[in-house]
Design a protein around this motif. Structure first.
Motif, PDB file in Angstrom:
ATOM      1  N   GLU A 235      12.661  -4.379  -5.270  1.00  0.00           N
ATOM      2  CA  GLU A 235      11.408  -3.613  -5.199  1.00  0.00           C
ATOM      3  C   GLU A 235      10.661  -3.684  -6.535  1.00  0.00           C
ATOM      4  OE1 GLU A 235      10.358  -1.991  -2.519  1.00  0.00           O
ATOM      5  OE2 GLU A 235      12.153  -1.845  -1.267  1.00  0.00           O
ATOM      6  N   MET A 239       7.175  -5.779  -7.809  1.00  0.00           N
ATOM      7  CA  MET A 239       6.061  -5.043  -8.407  1.00  0.00           C
ATOM      8  C   MET A 239       5.962  -5.339  -9.898  1.00  0.00           C
ATOM      9  SD  MET A 239       4.291  -3.654  -6.261  1.00  0.00           S
ATOM     10  CE  MET A 239       3.836  -2.255  -5.325  1.00  0.00           C
ATOM     11  N   HIS A 328       0.496  -3.963   2.958  1.00  0.00           N
ATOM     12  CA  HIS A 328       0.667  -2.685   3.654  1.00  0.00           C
ATOM     13  C   HIS A 328      -0.391  -2.578   4.741  1.00  0.00           C
ATOM     14  CE1 HIS A 328       3.549  -1.189   0.759  1.00  0.00           C
ATOM     15  NE2 HIS A 328       2.806  -1.793  -0.149  1.00  0.00           N
ATOM     16  N   LEU A 373      -1.391  -1.310  -6.898  1.00  0.00           N
ATOM     17  CA  LEU A 373      -0.283  -0.644  -6.210  1.00  0.00           C
ATOM     18  C   LEU A 373       0.773  -0.255  -7.226  1.00  0.00           C
ATOM     19  CD1 LEU A 373       0.198  -2.921  -3.056  1.00  0.00           C
ATOM     20  CD2 LEU A 373      -0.852  -0.652  -3.163  1.00  0.00           C
ATOM     21  N   ALA A 375       4.759   1.230  -7.470  1.00  0.00           N
ATOM     22  CA  ALA A 375       5.972   1.548  -6.715  1.00  0.00           C
ATOM     23  C   ALA A 375       6.848   2.459  -7.550  1.00  0.00           C
ATOM     24  CB  ALA A 375       6.724   0.267  -6.371  1.00  0.00           C
ATOM     25  N   ASN A 413      11.674   3.883  -2.014  1.00  0.00           N
ATOM     26  CA  ASN A 413      10.481   3.802  -2.846  1.00  0.00           C
ATOM     27  C   ASN A 413       9.298   4.538  -2.221  1.00  0.00           C
ATOM     28  OD1 ASN A 413       9.618   2.186  -0.820  1.00  0.00           O
ATOM     29  ND2 ASN A 413       9.481   0.320  -2.004  1.00  0.00           N
ATOM     30  N   ILE A 415       5.166   3.983  -2.413  1.00  0.00           N
ATOM     31  CA  ILE A 415       4.122   3.097  -2.941  1.00  0.00           C
ATOM     32  C   ILE A 415       2.800   3.849  -2.912  1.00  0.00           C
ATOM     33  CG2 ILE A 415       3.001   0.835  -2.710  1.00  0.00           C
ATOM     34  CD1 ILE A 415       5.699  -0.039  -2.472  1.00  0.00           C
TER      35      ILE A 415
END
Ligand code: ASP
Length: 439
Positions: A235, A239, A328, A373, A375, A413, A415
């Motif tokens: 993750e 990111m 997303h 974004l 995370a 997570n 986001i």
């Protein structure tokens, strides 16, 4: 017991760095298998040997004189030989390489020589056996990596060798032609060796002391992460917090071999342990914060879309046909948004808008560019109440407007989408509430 150790380019950029690596290996007799990269940058603005090889080969392939660039590459290795006082000459190797360049043997071969030559020097320096990766890392005729054959060949070959050096980054096809992994691919070789010898630990030595809880360009002296799971790392790496090649994880995960990211220049630092799972409770509720800028949200509005069967599929098909992946898809009753990479989107913007009109006859299509974004990642979040509440309270106090929220079903997570100009402020606010206020 055995440990596989991989050293990145900056760890092997000069004879001085080689000496640090030598003492690290000699300090622990379990460090039996060594995977070196090519010499990397010695200082800011320096050029990696891999890049020198690529550009030298491009000259050769264009039929130009490449001798001066070739000499510069030779000099990089000679400095290592001289600085370590090694009783070895690479002259014959360089003659073969020069000849192969002249015959335009291929770019992958050219790039692979950085690791190949460094492997020879490393084996000599440590008095370990040199195993050419071309003999044990296998690709098929299409150039796809052959995991099964590699594991068979590697484990067979290394089972008879107590201590070996296997250069990173490349292997060969059945016909003997050299093929490299993508850039940074020595990490993959290291993990393949660790799998093949059933290593207890894979140490990946680089120039940072592991993963940090946040980007040090935004947060001053962020707390280092001592233990992270593979999933959390994936993750965070996605990111922006990339320390290890993505493809290096898979072979290790299959075997449950932990990875320790270590710093060659600060070997006393504990680094980050990457593990499949652990009871080890993180000190903070969150493990780390990652973030990437450069997204656009494409919102499609249509009355009663919720009743329309296949609406989402049709929308996503338009993006698929344009060759775009989506990040997303937040949705409402009459709205459906798709978050995609802005640069990629801009290349196909009008094609996608027209496609959406044709596919779903929307009432309105709205674009919101320049989004970022963030995370917030942590295995501890699942068991903690109020994490989301704290994040959003912190963002509100910092006057950050939240554009999108997505909590994955893994509860690993959360986001958050924000405007690009709020990116740094948002990360600071989240870091501060979870780490600086110490709860
Ligand atoms: N030397 C190669 C590169 O610069 C591979 C590696 O360092 O892992 O990408």
């Amino acid at each position: 017991m055995n440990t596989v150790v991989k050293f990145g380019g900056s760890s092997l950029a000069s004879s001085e760095q080689f000496k640090k690596v030598g003492s690290i290996i000699r300090a622990d007799k379990e460090r039996k298998y060594v995977v070196p990269s090519a010499p990397g940058k010695r200082f800011d603005g320096d050029v990696k040997v891999t890049d020198m090889l690529y550009s030298c080969y491009r000259q050769a392939a264009a039929g130009k004189d490449f001798s001066s660039n070739f000499e510069n590459i030779k000099d990089r290795y000679q400095e290592i030989i001289d600085g370590l006082d090694l009783d070895i000459s690479l002259e014959d190797e360089f003659k073969v390489i020069e000849e192969n360049f002249r015959n335009q043997i291929g770019e992958d071969y050219a790039a692979s020589r950085g690791e190949y030559l460094n492997g020879i020097l490393m084996a000599k320096y440590l008095d370990y056996e040199f195993v050419d990766a071309a003999d044990v890392i296998c690709f098929d005729e299409d150039g796809d990596f052959d995991a099964k054959l590699t594991d068979k060949k590697l484990s067979r070959r290394l089972s008879g060798i107590e201590r070996a050096v296997v250069p990173g980054f490349y292997g060969s096809r059945a016909d003997g032609t050299i093929k490299t992994f993508s850039r940074g691919g020595s990490d993959i070789t290291g993990s393949l060796v660790a799998k093949a010898v059933h290593s207890d630990l894979y140490e990946n030595w680089t120039d940072v002391s592991g993963f940090l809880m946040a980007d040090p360009r935004i947060i001053k002296n962020p707390v280092p992460i001592s233990t992270i799971t593979y999933r959390e790392m994936r993750e965070l790496s996605y990111m922006g917090a990339s320390v290890l090649h993505e493809d290096a994880v898979f072979p290790l995960r299959q075997e449950g071999i932990p990875i320790n990211i270590k710093n060659t220049n600060r070997p006393e630092d504990q680094g980050t342990m990457i593990v499949e799972s652990t009871c080890n409770k993180p000190k903070y509720t969150i493990t780390g914060i990652g973030g990437v800028k450069g997204y656009v949200s494409v919102t499609i509005e249509k009355a009663m879309m919720n009743a329309e069967v296949g609406f989402g599929r049709k929308v996503l098909q338009v993006f698929e046909e344009a060759g775009l992946t989506f990040e997303h898809i937040p949705s409402g009753i009459d709205t459906f948004s798709v978050l995609v990479n802005q640069k990629e989107f801009e290349k196909k913007e009008q094609q996608i808008i027209a496609g959406l009109h044709r596919a779903v006859r929307p009432d309105l299509i709205e674009l919101e560019p320049d989004l970022a974004l963030i995370a917030v990642v942590g295995r501890g979040m699942k068991r903690t109440r109020g994490t989301a509440g704290r994040i959003f309270a912190a963002l509100a106090h910092s006057h950050v407007n939240v554009k999108m929220i997505d909590q994955g079903s893994s509860e690993l997570n959360i986001i958050i989408g924000v405007e690009k100009r709020d990116f740094e402020a948002a990360i600071k606010a989240i870091y501060s509430i979870f780490v600086l206020s110490q709860v």
